[in-house]
Scaffold this motif. Structure first.
Motif, PDB file in Angstrom:
ATOM      1  N   GLN A  57       0.824  -1.208   0.000  1.00  0.00           N
ATOM      2  CA  GLN A  57       0.000   0.000   0.000  1.00  0.00           C
ATOM      3  C   GLN A  57       0.858   1.258   0.000  1.00  0.00           C
ATOM      4  O   GLN A  57       0.452   2.304  -0.530  1.00  0.00           O
ATOM      5  CB  GLN A  57      -0.930  -0.008   1.215  1.00  0.00           C
ATOM      6  N   ALA A  58       2.062   1.171   0.573  1.00  0.00           N
ATOM      7  CA  ALA A  58       2.976   2.309   0.580  1.00  0.00           C
ATOM      8  C   ALA A  58       3.661   2.488  -0.763  1.00  0.00           C
ATOM      9  O   ALA A  58       4.345   3.497  -0.991  1.00  0.00           O
ATOM     10  CB  ALA A  58       4.021   2.132   1.679  1.00  0.00           C
ATOM     11  N   GLY A  59       3.510   1.505  -1.663  1.00  0.00           N
ATOM     12  CA  GLY A  59       4.115   1.591  -2.980  1.00  0.00           C
ATOM     13  C   GLY A  59       5.585   1.242  -3.014  1.00  0.00           C
ATOM     14  O   GLY A  59       6.254   1.488  -4.023  1.00  0.00           O
ATOM     15  N   THR A  60       6.097   0.642  -1.940  1.00  0.00           N
ATOM     16  CA  THR A  60       7.520   0.296  -1.894  1.00  0.00           C
ATOM     17  C   THR A  60       7.783  -1.175  -2.187  1.00  0.00           C
ATOM     18  O   THR A  60       8.939  -1.586  -2.289  1.00  0.00           O
ATOM     19  CB  THR A  60       8.109   0.643  -0.513  1.00  0.00           C
ATOM     20  N   MET A  61       6.726  -1.970  -2.327  1.00  0.00           N
ATOM     21  CA  MET A  61       6.877  -3.400  -2.581  1.00  0.00           C
ATOM     22  C   MET A  61       6.061  -3.796  -3.800  1.00  0.00           C
ATOM     23  O   MET A  61       4.933  -3.317  -3.984  1.00  0.00           O
ATOM     24  CB  MET A  61       6.414  -4.198  -1.356  1.00  0.00           C
ATOM     25  N   ARG A  62       6.618  -4.641  -4.628  1.00  0.00           N
ATOM     26  CA  ARG A  62       5.904  -5.098  -5.812  1.00  0.00           C
ATOM     27  C   ARG A  62       4.615  -5.787  -5.400  1.00  0.00           C
ATOM     28  O   ARG A  62       4.529  -6.412  -4.325  1.00  0.00           O
ATOM     29  CB  ARG A  62       6.795  -5.994  -6.655  1.00  0.00           C
ATOM     30  N   THR A  63       3.624  -5.729  -6.261  1.00  0.00           N
ATOM     31  CA  THR A  63       2.300  -6.243  -5.924  1.00  0.00           C
ATOM     32  C   THR A  63       2.024  -7.644  -6.458  1.00  0.00           C
ATOM     33  O   THR A  63       0.950  -8.206  -6.198  1.00  0.00           O
ATOM     34  CB  THR A  63       1.210  -5.284  -6.453  1.00  0.00           C
ATOM     35  N   ASP A  64       2.977  -8.212  -7.196  1.00  0.00           N
ATOM     36  CA  ASP A  64       2.748  -9.531  -7.784  1.00  0.00           C
ATOM     37  C   ASP A  64       3.369 -10.647  -6.958  1.00  0.00           C
ATOM     38  O   ASP A  64       3.780 -11.684  -7.489  1.00  0.00           O
ATOM     39  CB  ASP A  64       3.280  -9.580  -9.224  1.00  0.00           C
ATOM     40  N   VAL A  65       3.459 -10.444  -5.650  1.00  0.00           N
ATOM     41  CA  VAL A  65       3.964 -11.469  -4.742  1.00  0.00           C
ATOM     42  C   VAL A  65       2.998 -11.615  -3.575  1.00  0.00           C
ATOM     43  O   VAL A  65       2.174 -10.743  -3.326  1.00  0.00           O
ATOM     44  CB  VAL A  65       5.376 -11.120  -4.211  1.00  0.00           C
TER      45      VAL A  65
END
Length: 225
Positions: free
Chosen positions: A155-163
């Protein structure tokens, strides 16, 4: 009027465990030494290490081991529970880290120090997780805590979302198991593990990520027997 005491949310409550008989201080120390020795030897040798060797490592007699743990299954269950408890504490501690991605990294490195790879062997081969209410309750809380860490970072945009959390648990399981024929690394195995975990975690960052083959590994898939 009766005063109502606020209760924590159900998901945050520790699992309810039956009260255990109070042990003498020396008996408690012996039990802790046996669990610590078993955990070390499960990592170094494997879960089938002789019980006599566990007793020697713990500095107690065989009778003391069997008085606390009547068989290997009982010992494996308690080792698995103690490791899960410790990893759950690490996940909850990480939630206080203000940086969302740093919180996930903190948890992953802390979980590695608990040698979670050996725990995976215990759960898959020697402990019936779904048939043990106590273990299943702690594992469910741990899954939720890790999911929360990852949700926050995404949600913070610091981690990829496809995991998904399953990807993290698989990486931890693989990287914290001793490598066969790796005597050259024996003197600095911990540094080796944390180095490669750092490489893995860099791959979870949102910035500059490449397209992944396959799909995320869900917790439901990991729970399947």
């Amino acid at each position: 009027m009766e005063t109502l005491v606020p209760q924590p949310p159900l998901d945050d409550r520790p699992p309810v465990r039956p009260a255990a008989p109070r042990l003498r201080a020396d008996a408690t120390r012996n039990r802790e030494r046996i669990l610590a020795a078993a955990r070390e030897l499960f990592v170094e040798v494997g879960v089938d290490v002789p019980m006599d060797e566990i007793a020697r490592r713990a500095g107690v007699g065989n009778a003391t081991v069997y008085r606390n743990f009547p068989d290997r299954a009982a010992l494996a269950q308690q080792v698995a529970l103690s490791v899960l408890d410790r990893i759950l504490v690490r996940a909850r501690e990480a939630q206080f880290e203000p940086d969302a991605f740093a919180a996930l990294c903190r948890f992953v490195h802390a979980a590695a120090d608990e040698r979670v790879g050996a725990l995976c062997t215990l759960l898959s081969e020697h402990v019936a997780l779904h048939a043990d209410d106590e273990l299943f309750a702690v594992k469910t809380l741990l899954d939720g805590a890790v999911q929360s860490l990852m949700d926050r970072a995404q949600q913070a945009g610091t981690m990829r979302t496809d995991v998904a959390p399953g990807d993290v648990f698989v990486a931890l399981a693989r990287l914290t198991r001793p490598l066969p024929g790796s005597q050259c690394l024996a003197h600095d195995e911990s540094m080796f593990v944390h180095r490669h975990l750092a490489l893995f975690l860099d791959g979870l960052r949102a910035a500059g990520c490449s397209e992944l083959p396959g799909r995320p590994i869900t917790l439901e898939e990991l729970r399947r027997p």
